[in-house]
Design a protein around this motif. Structure first.
Motif, PDB file in Angstrom:
ATOM      1  N   PHE A 263       0.730  -1.064  -0.153  1.00  0.00           N
ATOM      2  CA  PHE A 263       0.028   0.023   0.045  1.00  0.00           C
ATOM      3  C   PHE A 263       0.949   1.331   0.095  1.00  0.00           C
ATOM      4  N   TYR A 264       1.819   1.118   0.637  1.00  0.00           N
ATOM      5  CA  TYR A 264       2.907   2.457   0.815  1.00  0.00           C
ATOM      6  C   TYR A 264       3.480   2.612  -0.701  1.00  0.00           C
ATOM      7  N   ALA A 265       3.975   1.465  -1.200  1.00  0.00           N
ATOM      8  CA  ALA A 265       4.813   1.807  -2.422  1.00  0.00           C
ATOM      9  C   ALA A 265       3.638   2.001  -3.565  1.00  0.00           C
ATOM     10  N   LEU A 266       2.477   1.489  -3.509  1.00  0.00           N
ATOM     11  CA  LEU A 266       1.786   1.666  -4.842  1.00  0.00           C
ATOM     12  C   LEU A 266       0.314   1.898  -4.491  1.00  0.00           C
ATOM     13  N   GLY A 267      -0.105   1.447  -3.494  1.00  0.00           N
ATOM     14  CA  GLY A 267      -1.584   1.621  -3.392  1.00  0.00           C
ATOM     15  C   GLY A 267      -2.210   3.008  -2.898  1.00  0.00           C
ATOM     16  N   PHE A 268      -1.331   3.714  -2.103  1.00  0.00           N
ATOM     17  CA  PHE A 268      -1.699   5.042  -1.794  1.00  0.00           C
ATOM     18  C   PHE A 268      -1.714   6.106  -2.909  1.00  0.00           C
ATOM     19  N   GLY A 269      -0.685   5.732  -3.826  1.00  0.00           N
ATOM     20  CA  GLY A 269      -0.789   6.688  -5.004  1.00  0.00           C
ATOM     21  C   GLY A 269      -2.006   6.231  -5.922  1.00  0.00           C
ATOM     22  N   LEU A 270      -2.208   5.024  -6.069  1.00  0.00           N
ATOM     23  CA  LEU A 270      -3.676   4.725  -6.934  1.00  0.00           C
ATOM     24  C   LEU A 270      -4.754   5.225  -6.326  1.00  0.00           C
TER      25      LEU A 270
ATOM     26  N   GLU B  46      -3.896   9.961   7.222  1.00  0.00           N
ATOM     27  CA  GLU B  46      -4.903   9.541   6.241  1.00  0.00           C
ATOM     28  C   GLU B  46      -4.373   8.078   5.686  1.00  0.00           C
ATOM     29  N   ALA B  47      -2.993   8.059   5.184  1.00  0.00           N
ATOM     30  CA  ALA B  47      -2.566   6.948   4.620  1.00  0.00           C
ATOM     31  C   ALA B  47      -2.656   5.562   5.517  1.00  0.00           C
ATOM     32  N   PHE B  48      -2.520   6.057   6.992  1.00  0.00           N
ATOM     33  CA  PHE B  48      -2.756   4.962   7.949  1.00  0.00           C
ATOM     34  C   PHE B  48      -4.001   4.271   8.114  1.00  0.00           C
TER      35      PHE B  48
END
Length: 203
Positions: A60-67, A101-103
Motif C-alpha cells: 500500500f505504501y509503495a503503490l496503493g496510496f498513489g493509486l 490518512e495513509a494509515f
C-alpha cells in the motif's frame, strides 16, 4: 480566552484514532480464523495474519496510496507513490494529516485483504497468500476505493458527472471494503475449492 484549532491537526488526530480502531479489528479476524481451522494449522494462521499486515503495508505504501489518493483520472490516481512529493514529504501540518490518512486507508485495505485470508484458510500456500495480499492492498482495493472515495473517481457522488446522476454513497467505508474483499474471496475459493476432509469424523 479564545482557543483556535488547526483543522489539519484535528483531522490527523481523528484519522489516527479511527485507524487504530479499524487496525485492532485484525485481532478479531485472527481469532475467528484460528477458531475455524484445524489445531495443527493454528500457528500457520497466526503467522499468516502478521505477514498479511506487513505485506499489505509495504504494497500500500509503495503503490496503493498513489493509486487511491493520487491525482489523476476517474480510474486511478497517478501520483503520490511511496508518498513522495511536496505535500507528503514536508514537515508541515498538511503532510502529517496525509500520513495519518495513509494509515487510515491502509487499515481498510488490510481489512479487505483479511476477508480473503479467512475464506482460503488451510488451502493457500504461504507464498501464494503473500502474493494475494500484495495484489489486494497494492492494486485491487486502492483502485476500487479511488472510484468511490475520491472526488475524481467515476463512482464518487462528488465527481463532475456522478454515476447515474447520483454516484455511490459508501457509509463508513463498509461498501468498498466488503464488496472488494467478498468478491475476491469468492473468486479465490472458486479457484482453490473446498477444504476436503475438514469436517470428516475423527478430525
Amino acid at each position: 480566552m479564545q482557543v483556535t484549532l488547526d483543522v489539519q491537526k484535528v483531522d490527523a488526530v481523528f484519522f489516527l484514532y479511527c485507524a487504530t480502531l479499524v487496525f485492532a479489528m485484525q485481532i478479531g479476524f485472527t481469532l475467528l480464523e484460528v477458531g475455524s481451522v484445524s489445531i495443527k494449522n493454528t500457528k500457520n494462521v497466526l503467522i499468516k495474519n502478521v505477514v498479511d499486515l506487513c505485506v499489505s503495508g509495504l504494497a500500500f505504501y509503495a503503490l496503493g496510496f498513489g493509486l487511491m489518493h493520487g491525482t489523476g483520472g476517474g480510474f486511478a490516481g497517478a501520483s503520490g507513490f511511496a508518498m513522495v512529493g511536496g505535500r507528503y514529504s514536508s514537515s508541515s501540518t498538511e503532510a502529517a494529516r496525509w500520513h495519518a490518512e495513509a494509515f487510515f486507508s491502509l487499515a481498510f485495505a488490510s481489512t479487505s485483504t483479511t476477508i480473503v485470508s479467512g475464506a482460503v484458510a488451510e488451502r493457500f500456500s504461504f507464498q501464494a497468500y503473500a502474493l494475494v495480499a500484495a495484489l489486494m492492498s497494492g492494486l485491487i482495493f486502492p483502485i476500487a476505493a479511488h472510484w468511490v472515495w475520491t472526488d475524481s473517481g467515476w463512482l464518487s457522488p462528488s465527481s463532475r458527472e456522478p454515476f447515474l446522476d447520483v454516484g455511490v454513497f459508501d457509509f463508513a467505508g463498509s461498501g468498498v471494503v466488503h464488496v472488494v474483499g467478498g468478491c475476491s474471496a469468492l473468486l479465490s475459493v472458486i479457484v482453490v475449492g473446498p477444504r476436503r476432509g475438514r469436517f470428516t469424523s475423527g478430525r
